[in-house]
Design a protein around this motif. Structure first.
Motif: not given
Length: 264
Positions: A142-163
């Motif tokens: 988030y600090l290095d690239g803003g919200l988008e890279p943080a959001r992409s990481f969270i959705r791919k690695y944190v949220i999608e496996p739980s769906l």
């Protein structure tokens, strides 16, 4: 005095850059995200008073970014869900247990910068340390690239496996499968995610003959005072035909109370 990382450490720090799909403009953010407090305590004790010497501040920020992205994503994916269901899903996704699994999946354990003592005690496999590292990495993104890279990481690695589990748990024909339907698990994950500790279940009454007993259970959480370190407060109380049923009902009521009270 600032210690320069060893070649081995530098190699470790570079490894997750491509894994996360983000090239850091400030690589020191990634280094800090992977640095546990135990390293400073052993190699540079004078830096313990410096909050930027390890990843604890980044954990704080990453937790907030994670919660926001999970909330917005769940709203988009489950627009027909009520607040209580969304809260239980979020608690499951941001739990220490789940984040520790995420860290293992993306291989963060070997990349952590730990003190020798923590390393020898199995720190690279400890769910709490791994979960904290995931939150710190989110903050670094988030600090290095803003919200988008943080959001992409969270959705791919944190949220999608739980769906798959979340969708199965929301199936009306499968009410008690998964953490969302299991009110005790959902309550525990919610309390852990919000820093309120472990729930305690107390049998307060048992009535009726052996073939038709009724059990009354109270669920409590620790609420210490300076002169009462073991003080607890009741969240809810419920009855059931078995102790487990009463505990599930009490947990359900407690979760409803906490979400309405807005204890996040």
């Amino acid at each position: 005095m600032t210690r320069r990382p060893t070649k081995r450490a530098a190699e470790k720090i570079e490894a997750p850059t491509s894994l996360l799909g983000h090239t850091f403009s400030s690589p020191e953010l990634l280094s800090r995200a992977l640095t546990h407090r135990s390293l400073s305590s052993e190699t540079a004790p004078e830096s313990l008073s410096d909050p930027t010497a390890d990843n604890e501040q980044l954990e704080f920020l990453g937790d907030a970014v994670l919660g926001m992205v999970v909330a917005e994503t769940l709203l988009a994916l489950f627009p027909g869900s009520r607040e209580g269901e969304l809260t239980r899903m979020r608690a499951s996704i941001v739990s220490r247990k789940h984040l520790g699994g995420v860290a293992a999946q993306i291989g963060l354990g070997p990349l952590l910068r730990l003190g020798r003592g923590e390393d020898l005690s199995g720190g690279r496999q400890k769910p709490a340390i791994l979960a904290d590292a995931v939150e710190a990495v989110i903050a670094a993104l988030y600090l290095d690239g803003g919200l988008e890279p943080a959001r992409s990481f969270i959705r791919k690695y944190v949220i999608e496996p739980s769906l798959p589990a979340l969708k199965a748990a929301l199936d009306p024909e499968n009410t008690f499968s998964g953490a969302v339907g299991d009110h005790k698990s959902a309550l525990q994950e919610y309390l852990q995610a919000t820093g309120q500790g472990q729930p305690r279940y107390v049998l307060t009454a048992q009535t009726g003959p052996d073939h038709q007993k009724r059990f009354r259970v109270e669920v409590r959480i620790l609420a210490p005072l300076p002169d009462e370190p073991d003080r607890t407060v009741a969240l809810a109380e419920a009855e059931g035909q078995t102790k487990k049923q009463a505990q599930q009902s009490a947990a359900h009521l407690a979760l409803k109370y906490l979400t309405k009270a807005g204890r996040a």
